[in-house]
Design an enzyme around this catalytic site. Structure first.
Site, PDB file in Angstrom:
ATOM      1  N   MET A  46      11.110  58.325  42.405  1.00 26.95           N
ATOM      2  CA  MET A  46      11.003  57.370  41.316  1.00 26.95           C
ATOM      3  C   MET A  46       9.699  57.555  40.551  1.00 26.95           C
ATOM      4  SD  MET A  46      13.855  55.983  41.714  1.00 26.95           S
ATOM      5  CE  MET A  46      13.783  54.716  40.453  1.00 26.95           C
ATOM      6  N   SER A 307      14.796  57.187  30.137  1.00 26.95           N
ATOM      7  CA  SER A 307      13.560  57.731  30.700  1.00 26.95           C
ATOM      8  C   SER A 307      13.602  57.418  32.182  1.00 26.95           C
ATOM      9  CB  SER A 307      12.314  57.106  30.059  1.00 26.95           C
ATOM     10  OG  SER A 307      11.152  57.622  30.641  1.00 26.95           O
ATOM     11  N   GLY A 309      13.662  58.073  36.571  1.00 29.91           N
ATOM     12  CA  GLY A 309      12.662  58.352  37.579  1.00 29.91           C
ATOM     13  C   GLY A 309      11.390  57.575  37.364  1.00 29.91           C
ATOM     14  N   THR A 310      11.514  56.261  37.168  1.00 27.53           N
ATOM     15  CA  THR A 310      10.369  55.419  36.827  1.00 27.53           C
ATOM     16  C   THR A 310      10.249  54.281  37.823  1.00 27.53           C
ATOM     17  OG1 THR A 310      10.744  55.890  34.482  1.00 27.53           O
ATOM     18  CG2 THR A 310       9.349  54.006  34.993  1.00 27.53           C
ATOM     19  N   THR A 311       9.005  53.891  38.127  1.00 28.57           N
ATOM     20  CA  THR A 311       8.791  52.715  38.959  1.00 28.57           C
ATOM     21  C   THR A 311       7.664  51.881  38.376  1.00 28.57           C
ATOM     22  OG1 THR A 311       8.585  51.947  41.258  1.00 28.57           O
ATOM     23  CG2 THR A 311       7.082  53.708  40.552  1.00 28.57           C
TER      24      THR A 311
END
Length: 481
Positions: A46, A307, A309-311
């Site tokens: 992530m 967008s 794969g973000t955390t």
């Protein structure tokens, strides 16, 4: 109001790293850096140390800063600019297949490590070794993959299995590591221990930068020695947005997530001048119309649809300092910086981030983003809420609805993160379960409705805290508080 320390993030281990630093006498800025470094192991697909992000900070004295350490376009010094090499990979999501580009040519110049060091140097007070300590332990001892993070590993396995490094880090036997597997990254543990002992011993030290540049040259990537030397963290004044009698601080340009949230709040105030009851037909109709207005207002330069794969992590300490951190590594390029266990991003391979074509932008530009770490100030100027989210195009709609739930309806942040959400995708309303049937019926008068059977990570991952100690981690993304 009595301030109490509180942390929310995308994994229990991420939050525990921050809490350990707070308990040791660190402030919110020490804690958010600890959370960021720890998340590289606890949430390895992530986020990561090979990508970029943004951190909104506000001190107890009222000084607010947006640290922009997102990725730069590479290629400084290359003339002519070569055609980069991509590996197109099909990832099969439930109900849709999507093609991603990975490989050396997909990697933009990363900023995460530089950004964390800049935040700590500017606002932290504990020694860096103490702040990085939890992440070193976590990388060495590992974290057991839960069902959510195991499913992400399985989803992205077509990308991860392309390289020996990807298979080594995330594989087990002939396939991806399953839930219950203990993920470790001893190379990252060693790198972080070196960094803790000497902050100048960064990602590119000990000859690693030269190795990366050589690998890029032979593997048709674009990152050059000039790119590595020229990268800088930008400190920006947050975008301040009036909503009701509150002030919302969020991510300013060149990122576009904060601007879209600003527009959305304006549309919501117009559509719902007097809040009634959360979830009633009038409320859901107002949100629906505001989301349609927001989508209709978007211009070609407003950025990507996705967008991934973000955390996110949010921290408030007992002294009145707060920090909101959003980071991303995309789906990862498959390439690992030698000896570090740090896989570089694939931001150049995401067509949604480059609507005018791959590599159309010149080298040295900060890539824009939907990420929008945010804080809400009350009428007296004190912080009421700290939040942010992953979720690409749903970042703006998830934060819009979360802010409204707290400001307009007085709901508790712990409850707000789990409330159902809607999203207008330009063609239909995507609707999570939990709204009254008559309220959903009002949306059908505005446009087609697609009813989801459960809360889903598609609708973001809002991790929010209030300085009085309340907060919540989004169950859609295995969040913790």
């Amino acid at each position: 109001m009595v301030n109490r320390a509180v942390v929310a993030g995308g994994h229990q281990a991420t939050c525990e790293a921050a809490l350990r630093i707070l308990a040791a006498g660190g402030n919110a800025f020490d804690a958010i850096v600890a959370a960021g470094f720890a998340s590289a192991t606890s949430e390895p697909l992530m986020t990561g140390l090979g990508g970029g992000g943004f951190c909104l900070t506000r001190t107890a004295a009222g000084e607010a800063t947006l640290f922009d350490f997102f990725v730069d376009t590479p290629g400084r010094g290359l003339d002519p600019m070569p055609e980069p090499h991509f590996f197109p990979v099909t990832v099969r999501y439930p109900g849709v297949d999507q093609v991603f580009n990975t490989g050396l040519g997909s990697a933009a110049v990363p900023g995460t490590v530089t950004g964390y060091l800049a935040i700590h140097q500017r606002l932290g007070r504990l020694p860096l070794a103490e702040v990085v300590g939890p992440a070193v332990t976590l990388a060495d001892e590992g974290v057991v993959l839960d069902d959510f993070h195991g499913s992400v590993t399985d989803l992205l396995w077509p990308i991860l299995c392309l390289t020996e490094d990807g298979r080594r880090l995330f594989g087990s036997g002939e396939g991806p590591q399953p839930p219950g597997h203990r993920f470790t990254n001893p190379d990252t543990g060693r790198f972080l221990a070196e960094l803790a002992a000497d902050p100048t011993h960064d990602l590119w030290s000990a000859g690693r930068g030269e190795r990366v540049v050589d690998d890029m040259a032979t593997g048709e990537g674009l990152i050059t020695a000039e790119d590595l030397a020229a990268y800088r963290v930008a400190e920006r004044e947050p975008l301040a947005v009036a909503y009701r009698d509150r002030t919302v601080l969020t991510n300013p340009p060149p990122a576009f997530g904060g601007e879209l949230i600003s527009r959305g709040l304006g549309f919501l105030a117009e559509e719902m001048p007097t809040p009634g009851t959360w979830g009633e037909p009038a409320h859901l109709a107002a949100v629906g119309r505001a989301l349609q207005d927001l989508e209709a207002s978007r211009k070609p330069g407003d950025g990507p649809a996705f967008s991934r794969g973000t955390t996110h992590a949010s921290v408030a300490d007992a002294e009145g300092n707060v920090a909101s951190l959003s980071t991303s590594n995309g789906e990862a390029s498959g390439y690992v910086v030698p000896g570090t266990g740090v896989m570089l991003n694939n931001m150049l391979g995401e067509d949604d981030l480059h609507p005018h074509g791959f590599h159309a932008s010149p080298p040295g530009l900060r890539v824009s983003s939907m990420m929008a770490p945010t804080a809400v100030l009350g009428p007296d100027g004190a912080v009421e809420l700290v939040l942010g989210s992953g979720g690409s195009a749903r970042i703006r709609t998830s934060l819009l609805q979360a802010i409204s739930a707290v400001v307009d309806f007085g709901l508790d942040p712990a409850d707000v993160v789990a409330l159902p959400r809607i999203h207008w995708d330009g063609a239909a309303f995507q609707v999570e379960p939990g709204f009254p049937a008559d309220s959903v019926a009002t949306l059908e008068r505005l446009g087609p409705v697609n009813r989801w059977s459960d809360l889903n990570l598609y609708f973001g991952g809002v991790h929010a805290v209030a300085p009085d100690g309340r907060g919540g981690g989004d169950p859609r993304r295995a969040g913790a508080c």
